[in-house]
Design an enzyme around this catalytic site. Structure first.
Site, PDB file in Angstrom:
ATOM      1  N   THR A 223      -7.432   0.356   2.908  1.00  0.00           N
ATOM      2  CA  THR A 223      -7.388   1.636   2.148  1.00  0.00           C
ATOM      3  C   THR A 223      -6.308   1.184   0.826  1.00  0.00           C
ATOM      4  OG1 THR A 223      -6.452   3.892   1.963  1.00  0.00           O
ATOM      5  CG2 THR A 223      -5.070   2.524   3.076  1.00  0.00           C
TER       6      THR A 223
ATOM      7  N   VAL B 195     -13.528   5.663   0.022  1.00  0.00           N
ATOM      8  CA  VAL B 195     -12.740   5.120  -1.121  1.00  0.00           C
ATOM      9  C   VAL B 195     -11.231   5.321  -0.911  1.00  0.00           C
ATOM     10  CG1 VAL B 195     -12.841   4.575  -3.570  1.00  0.00           C
ATOM     11  CG2 VAL B 195     -14.858   5.313  -2.341  1.00  0.00           C
ATOM     12  N   CYS B 196     -10.637   4.368  -1.395  1.00  0.00           N
ATOM     13  CA  CYS B 196      -9.099   4.515  -1.494  1.00  0.00           C
ATOM     14  C   CYS B 196      -8.499   5.300  -0.284  1.00  0.00           C
ATOM     15  CB  CYS B 196      -8.612   5.369  -2.877  1.00  0.00           C
ATOM     16  SG  CYS B 196      -7.274   5.017  -3.268  1.00  0.00           S
ATOM     17  N   THR B 197      -7.738   6.374  -0.398  1.00  0.00           N
ATOM     18  CA  THR B 197      -7.136   7.240   0.709  1.00  0.00           C
ATOM     19  C   THR B 197      -8.149   8.162   1.493  1.00  0.00           C
ATOM     20  OG1 THR B 197      -6.405   8.795  -0.932  1.00  0.00           O
ATOM     21  CG2 THR B 197      -4.839   7.201  -0.110  1.00  0.00           C
TER      22      THR B 197
ATOM     23  N   ALA C 136     -10.366  -0.224  -0.920  1.00  0.00           N
ATOM     24  CA  ALA C 136      -9.029  -0.052  -1.304  1.00  0.00           C
ATOM     25  C   ALA C 136      -9.048   1.116  -2.571  1.00  0.00           C
ATOM     26  CB  ALA C 136      -8.438  -1.618  -1.777  1.00  0.00           C
TER      27      ALA C 136
END
Length: 319
Positions: free
Chosen positions: A124, A104-106, A157
């Site tokens: 990301t 998830v995300c970074t 993202a």
């Protein structure tokens, strides 16, 4: 159906919603269908971690004590910017043993540092896509979608997109109806597809500084079926076509044509999802002119035709 073990990796500086969003989805699935998931959280030493927002999360155990999971989920957050080498090494060793790798995300940065994304198409948070691509040239970074699934590796993202990805995984495991029940309970949309852009057309482009250009941006979004050629738009801004095109790109970060393409695609998708209008009517209303022109735009941007897009992403209650 065999029970799937889900392991959430925790570390200092983790983004709390990256953890709790997907966790609530999978917990809802376990409530809906008991015995489906066994959810575990773990940090390197088993001790509490402090999230980027100041919350303290207490994991179930240390990473070294956890059996290899079916699904390994790595959240993002400030802590991914200066990751612990021991965590990277743990991921490098244990990541390949998981049936599914999810970030998830970074969290994608941690997976990339562990060499688990080489040769994969991933995404990301938009703000870190350029960095991820630069630091890991063997990784194919797509900055547009809210999530990407490439084989057994799934990346998403920023923050709330982790919920969308978790719902997609639940749908894969338990079916669309179960995922819909969970989405309704959490009061979120089930129908956000992975290839939906991280930003709407208006958010993807910066807001122009000068009033005439801002007004043109607004006019485009309100009149997708209008004459949106550079010449016509330049006339509205009282500029020459060349000056307008240069100024628009300089102030918004994209060409007028790219902005128009995004507005029309977004408008058509919204009509396909929210109305019963026919394909031909929608193609005219969205500025494509013909169903074939709209079909080409959809295939190029989304990899699917308008009719298939409607079938997949329009709520069942709207049919």
């Amino acid at each position: 159906m065999p029970q799937r073990t889900l392991l959430f990796v925790l570390f200092d500086g983790v983004q709390s919603l990256d953890v709790t969003g997907p966790l609530e989805v999978f917990n809802g699935a376990e409530t809906h269908t008991p015995g489906t998931y066994r959810i575990r959280t773990a940090s390197l030493d088993g001790g509490p971690v402090r999230t980027s927002s100041g919350l303290t999360l207490v994991p179930d155990q240390a990473l070294g004590e956890v059996p290899d999971p079916h699904t390994l989920l790595v959240p993002g957050g400030q802590g991914t910017r200066s990751s612990d080498p021991l965590l990277t090494e743990w991921l490098r060793t244990h990541g390949p043993r998981a049936r599914r790798l999810v970030s998830v995300c970074t969290g994608a940065i941690l997976l990339a540092e562990a060499g688990l994304l080489d040769g994969r198409r991933v995404t990301t948070h938009w703000a870190y896509c350029e960095q991820l691509a630069r630091d890991h040239p063997a990784v194919e970074v797509d900055p547009d979608p809210i999530y990407v699934r490439d084989g057994h590796v799934s990346t998403s993202a920023g923050v709330t997109s982790g919920i969308d990805l978790a719902l997609a995984l639940v749908e894969e495991d338990l079916g669309r109806q179960a995922a819909l029940v969970i989405a309704r309970h959490l009061v979120v949309f089930l129908r956000r597809p992975g290839n939906q852009a991280q930003f709407s057309a208006q958010l993807a482009a910066q807001t122009a500084q000068r009033d005439p250009l801002r007004e043109v941006q607004q006019w485009i979004t309100e009149h997708p079926a209008g004459d949106l050629t550079v010449e016509a738009l330049a006339a509205r801004a009282s500029l020459s076509p060349r000056h307008f095109a240069r100024a628009f790109q300089a102030e918004t970060g994209m060409t007028p044509g790219r902005f128009v393409d995004r507005v029309r695609l977004e408008h058509a998708r919204r009509l396909l999802e929210d109305t019963g209008d026919g394909i031909e009517e929608i193609s005219r209303a969205s500025g494509y002119g013909t169903p074939e022109a709209m079909r080409r735009a959809f295939v190029r941007a989304l990899g699917t035709a308008p009719a298939e897009y409607r079938r997949r992403f329009r709520p069942a209650s709207a049919h």
